[in-house]
Design a protein around this motif. Structure first.
Motif, PDB file in Angstrom:
ATOM      1  N   GLY A 119      76.708 -47.364  -0.536  1.00 36.35           N
ATOM      2  CA  GLY A 119      76.177 -46.761   0.442  1.00 36.35           C
ATOM      3  C   GLY A 119      75.921 -47.359   1.805  1.00 36.35           C
ATOM      4  O   GLY A 119      76.664 -48.546   1.942  1.00 36.35           O
ATOM      5  N   ARG A 120      75.647 -46.753   2.865  1.00 31.79           N
ATOM      6  CA  ARG A 120      75.182 -46.799   4.395  1.00 31.79           C
ATOM      7  C   ARG A 120      74.009 -46.545   4.569  1.00 31.79           C
ATOM      8  O   ARG A 120      73.620 -45.310   4.489  1.00 31.79           O
ATOM      9  N   THR A 121      73.128 -47.537   4.959  1.00 30.06           N
ATOM     10  CA  THR A 121      71.939 -47.030   5.523  1.00 30.06           C
ATOM     11  C   THR A 121      71.885 -47.129   7.180  1.00 30.06           C
ATOM     12  O   THR A 121      72.150 -48.254   7.711  1.00 30.06           O
ATOM     13  N   VAL A 122      71.524 -45.808   7.775  1.00 26.81           N
ATOM     14  CA  VAL A 122      71.462 -45.769   9.107  1.00 26.81           C
ATOM     15  C   VAL A 122      69.972 -46.105   9.386  1.00 26.81           C
ATOM     16  O   VAL A 122      69.291 -45.186   9.210  1.00 26.81           O
ATOM     17  N   LEU A 123      69.871 -47.069  10.371  1.00 29.26           N
ATOM     18  CA  LEU A 123      68.325 -47.322  10.789  1.00 29.26           C
ATOM     19  C   LEU A 123      68.147 -46.339  12.012  1.00 29.26           C
ATOM     20  O   LEU A 123      68.979 -46.629  12.874  1.00 29.26           O
ATOM     21  N   PHE A 124      66.847 -45.830  12.154  1.00 35.95           N
ATOM     22  CA  PHE A 124      66.775 -45.178  13.409  1.00 35.95           C
ATOM     23  C   PHE A 124      65.588 -46.000  14.274  1.00 35.95           C
ATOM     24  O   PHE A 124      64.604 -46.073  13.721  1.00 35.95           O
ATOM     25  N   PHE A 125      66.188 -46.479  15.362  1.00 34.93           N
ATOM     26  CA  PHE A 125      65.393 -47.361  16.196  1.00 34.93           C
ATOM     27  C   PHE A 125      64.304 -46.292  17.348  1.00 34.93           C
ATOM     28  O   PHE A 125      63.237 -46.649  17.479  1.00 34.93           O
ATOM     29  N   GLU A 142      58.737 -45.340   3.388  1.00 37.54           N
ATOM     30  CA  GLU A 142      59.575 -45.589   2.253  1.00 37.54           C
ATOM     31  C   GLU A 142      60.629 -46.845   2.574  1.00 37.54           C
ATOM     32  O   GLU A 142      60.959 -47.527   1.626  1.00 37.54           O
ATOM     33  N   VAL A 143      61.078 -46.943   3.713  1.00 35.73           N
ATOM     34  CA  VAL A 143      61.801 -48.188   3.949  1.00 35.73           C
ATOM     35  C   VAL A 143      60.945 -49.333   3.734  1.00 35.73           C
ATOM     36  O   VAL A 143      61.598 -50.584   3.362  1.00 35.73           O
ATOM     37  N   GLU A 144      59.790 -49.458   4.394  1.00 36.30           N
ATOM     38  CA  GLU A 144      59.012 -50.626   4.176  1.00 36.30           C
ATOM     39  C   GLU A 144      58.715 -51.078   2.888  1.00 36.30           C
ATOM     40  O   GLU A 144      58.643 -51.934   2.430  1.00 36.30           O
ATOM     41  N   SER A 170      61.401 -52.015   9.247  1.00 34.56           N
ATOM     42  CA  SER A 170      60.276 -51.002   9.666  1.00 34.56           C
ATOM     43  C   SER A 170      60.753 -49.943  10.506  1.00 34.56           C
ATOM     44  O   SER A 170      60.410 -49.734  11.508  1.00 34.56           O
ATOM     45  N   TYR A 171      61.792 -49.014  10.056  1.00 35.11           N
ATOM     46  CA  TYR A 171      62.186 -47.974  10.500  1.00 35.11           C
ATOM     47  C   TYR A 171      62.503 -46.688   9.557  1.00 35.11           C
ATOM     48  O   TYR A 171      62.781 -47.022   8.368  1.00 35.11           O
ATOM     49  N   SER A 172      62.584 -45.630  10.256  1.00 33.53           N
ATOM     50  CA  SER A 172      63.236 -44.525   9.171  1.00 33.53           C
ATOM     51  C   SER A 172      64.360 -44.665   9.120  1.00 33.53           C
ATOM     52  O   SER A 172      64.997 -45.393   9.778  1.00 33.53           O
ATOM     53  N   ALA A 173      64.904 -44.045   8.134  1.00 29.56           N
ATOM     54  CA  ALA A 173      66.502 -44.094   7.808  1.00 29.56           C
ATOM     55  C   ALA A 173      67.042 -42.921   7.182  1.00 29.56           C
ATOM     56  O   ALA A 173      66.416 -42.153   6.331  1.00 29.56           O
ATOM     57  N   VAL A 174      68.389 -42.922   6.989  1.00 31.08           N
ATOM     58  CA  VAL A 174      69.201 -41.978   6.412  1.00 31.08           C
ATOM     59  C   VAL A 174      70.221 -42.826   5.428  1.00 31.08           C
ATOM     60  O   VAL A 174      70.932 -43.575   6.091  1.00 31.08           O
ATOM     61  N   ARG A 175      70.296 -42.366   4.238  1.00 28.55           N
ATOM     62  CA  ARG A 175      71.245 -43.197   3.392  1.00 28.55           C
ATOM     63  C   ARG A 175      72.521 -42.496   2.892  1.00 28.55           C
ATOM     64  O   ARG A 175      72.277 -41.259   2.580  1.00 28.55           O
ATOM     65  N   ILE A 176      73.562 -42.827   3.311  1.00 26.96           N
ATOM     66  CA  ILE A 176      74.565 -41.914   3.053  1.00 26.96           C
ATOM     67  C   ILE A 176      75.691 -42.589   2.154  1.00 26.96           C
ATOM     68  O   ILE A 176      75.762 -44.092   1.922  1.00 26.96           O
ATOM     69  N   PRO A 177      76.712 -41.953   1.390  1.00 26.31           N
ATOM     70  CA  PRO A 177      77.551 -42.830   0.563  1.00 26.31           C
ATOM     71  C   PRO A 177      78.491 -43.771   1.627  1.00 26.31           C
ATOM     72  O   PRO A 177      78.832 -43.253   2.541  1.00 26.31           O
ATOM     73  N   GLY A 178      78.848 -44.926   1.220  1.00 30.73           N
ATOM     74  CA  GLY A 178      79.547 -45.677   1.878  1.00 30.73           C
ATOM     75  C   GLY A 178      80.091 -47.062   1.136  1.00 30.73           C
ATOM     76  O   GLY A 178      79.465 -47.176   0.039  1.00 30.73           O
ATOM     77  N   ASN A 179      81.033 -47.541   1.784  1.00 31.18           N
ATOM     78  CA  ASN A 179      81.501 -48.774   1.162  1.00 31.18           C
ATOM     79  C   ASN A 179      81.908 -49.704   2.452  1.00 31.18           C
ATOM     80  O   ASN A 179      82.163 -49.385   3.590  1.00 31.18           O
ATOM     81  N   ASN A 180      81.978 -50.936   1.956  1.00 30.65           N
ATOM     82  CA  ASN A 180      82.611 -52.071   2.802  1.00 30.65           C
ATOM     83  C   ASN A 180      83.405 -53.077   2.087  1.00 30.65           C
ATOM     84  O   ASN A 180      83.556 -53.091   0.825  1.00 30.65           O
ATOM     85  N   LEU A 181      84.592 -53.388   2.879  1.00 30.84           N
ATOM     86  CA  LEU A 181      85.668 -54.262   2.225  1.00 30.84           C
ATOM     87  C   LEU A 181      86.099 -55.370   3.168  1.00 30.84           C
ATOM     88  O   LEU A 181      85.725 -55.468   4.446  1.00 30.84           O
ATOM     89  N   TRP A 182      86.827 -56.199   2.954  1.00 36.15           N
ATOM     90  CA  TRP A 182      87.714 -57.269   3.827  1.00 36.15           C
ATOM     91  C   TRP A 182      88.917 -56.302   4.196  1.00 36.15           C
ATOM     92  O   TRP A 182      89.976 -56.629   3.430  1.00 36.15           O
ATOM     93  N   PRO A 183      89.100 -55.893   5.422  1.00 32.50           N
ATOM     94  CA  PRO A 183      90.169 -55.141   5.828  1.00 32.50           C
ATOM     95  C   PRO A 183      91.457 -55.766   5.641  1.00 32.50           C
ATOM     96  O   PRO A 183      92.461 -55.037   5.379  1.00 32.50           O
TER      97      PRO A 183
END
Ligand SMILES: Cc1cc2nc3c(=O)[nH]c(=O)nc-3n(C[C@H](O)[C@H](O)[C@H](O)COP(=O)(O)OP(=O)(O)OC[C@H]3O[C@@H](n4cnc5c(N)ncnc54)[C@H](O)[C@@H]3O)c2cc1C
Length: 397
Positions: A68-74, A106-108, A117-130
């Motif tokens: 996943g990827r978590t997008v934090l909203f400032f 919920e994030v807290e 301490s921000y609202s967020a949205v979680r989407i499918p995601g991945n990371n790797l060593w390019p």
């Protein structure tokens, strides 16, 4: 042209499709069908790369982290913009069942996972060593067929491209169209693919400037938290995508976590956002400062202000005015006849800092165009390919 030494070897490691982000912007400019394709190509890229990694059991070789990827909203504005994109993409029929919206509370509450301490949205995601991904793909391609001869020539820049007819070297194959001149000698060929990203205008001078591809320097640090296991191992982005970070998988869980953090170009606001910077042998101290201060503010108590990055580097991205890449036959938009003059030359470049979920699929599209040309067939776009990426779309209509 292999990309291990370019931006691909130097970015943070995203392998995440924007699930819905940017939908409204795409739809406003290119219409609904193209907006849907604009997001579909990202999902296609991610799923194809994951498929290859799983099929060949190469997950560990590229340090793949799925989940996943978590997008934090400032700010409320960032949250609202994403909500609007989400609603419009959903209305257009894009399946977003795997998207999860989280309130600040919920994030807290999930402090072990997020610790912010921000609202967020979680989407499918991945990371790797390019860079490791490039090595895996290269090895697979090399062993794909006995009929394929593939080799990488590092430290061999193409300094110019000339038509074979004008200066054909003795003994060269006259059916070939182009000569690539390098400090190590010449190569004659029938097809050239410009995958030269931020450096495209060196060989295609008409691509210099705001209507072409603008080299843009990005910067990354690798910094350590002050305790082990501080963050969820999926990726994060925040601040309208300016900053992103990935805690890397640890060999030993008792080690303090190493986190890759990128962004910080906003430090140069008013002084060019690092546009037209082509030197990836230096770092920008102003950008460093933003990157260093970022995690201690977002995750109080988990990172120290005084901690110096363990590594820091830059790489050159290729930005376009439309934020969309150029894919297809090389043609100078201000000279339609150049389509014939460049016959056999193709381009796939200008991903505007968002190539990880696009370059692979664009490469597939352009490779199929070249294969169709060799066979004398007509290429048609796959359903996931945004036709507004095509170099010929506007020029030859
Ligand atoms: C610091 C940083 C952060 C980034 N962050 C993200 C991100 O968050 N999300 C995301 O999706 N993407 C990100 N990117 C962008 C992403 O890395 C690129 O979009 C992608 O890697 C581009 O791939 P490419 O193959 O087109 O170009 P590159 O990987 O740059 O490859 C171009 C290759 O062409 C070679 N070349 C150039 N000119 C010549 C020549 N004349 N002769 C021979 N070879 C030549 C170069 O040496 C290089 O190997 C980031 C990049 C950087 C540098």
């Amino acid at each position: 042209m292999p990309s291990g030494s370019g931006a691909t070897g130097r970015n943070g490691g995203h392998l995440t499709a924007h699930a819905f982000r940017g939908y409204n912007w795409l739809e406003k400019i290119y219409g609904e069908e193209e907006a849907i394709r604009g997001l579909a190509i990202e999902r296609y890229t991610v799923s194809e790369i994951l498929k290859i990694l799983h099929e060949h059991h190469s997950e560990a070789r590229v340090d793949l982290v799925e989940g996943g990827r978590t997008v934090l909203f400032f700010t409320p504005e960032e949250y609202e913009k994403d909500k609007q994109d989400y609603a419009a993409a959903k209305a257009a029929g894009i399946n977003l069942d795997d998207v999860e919206w989280l309130s600040k509370e919920e994030v807290e509450k999930a402090s072990a996972k997020y610790g912010a301490s921000y609202s967020a949205v979680r989407i499918p995601g991945n990371n790797l060593w390019p860079l490791k991904l490039v090595s895996v793909l290269y090895n697979l391609a090399q062993n794909a067929s006995d009929r394929l001869s593939l080799s990488i020539h590092t430290k061999t820049p193409v300094t110019s491209i000339t038509p074979v007819t004008s200066i054909a070297p003795a003994g060269s194959d006259s059916s070939r169209r182009w000569i690539l001149n390098t400090p190590r000698g010449q190569i004659s060929c029938s097809y050239v693919l410009h995958a030269t990203n931020g450096y495209t205008s060196h060989l295609l001078p008409f691509m210099h400037g705001p209507n072409g591809i603008v080299p843009t320097r990005g910067q990354i640090i690798a910094t350590r938290a002050n305790t082990p296991a501080v963050l969820d191992h999926s990726g994060f982005i925040a601040n309208e995508g300016f900053e992103y970070w990935f805690p890397r998988p640890q060999k030993d869980d008792s080690e303090n976590e190493l986190v890759i953090v990128g962004g910080g170009r906003e430090a140069t606001e008013g002084r060019g956002y690092e546009f037209y910077e082509v030197d990836d042998s230096v770092i920008n101290p102003e950008v460093s400062e933003v990157l260093k201060r970022f995690l201690p503010v977002v995750f109080p108590g988990k990172f120290d202000n005084e901690t110096e990055p363990e590594m820091e580097w830059t790489g050159i991205m290729g930005y376009t005015k439309s934020r969309e890449p150029f894919v297809g036959p090389v043609v100078n938009p201000s000279d339609k006849s150049s389509f014939e003059a460049y016959r056999g030359q193709y381009i796939s470049a200008g991903y505007t800092g968002h190539g990880m979920p696009r370059a692979f699929a664009c490469a597939e599209a352009v490779a199929r165009m070249i294969a169709a040309d060799i066979k004398g067939e007509k290429w048609s776009a796959p359903e996931w390919f945004p036709e507004h990426y095509l170099t010929t779309k506007e020029v030859l209509k």
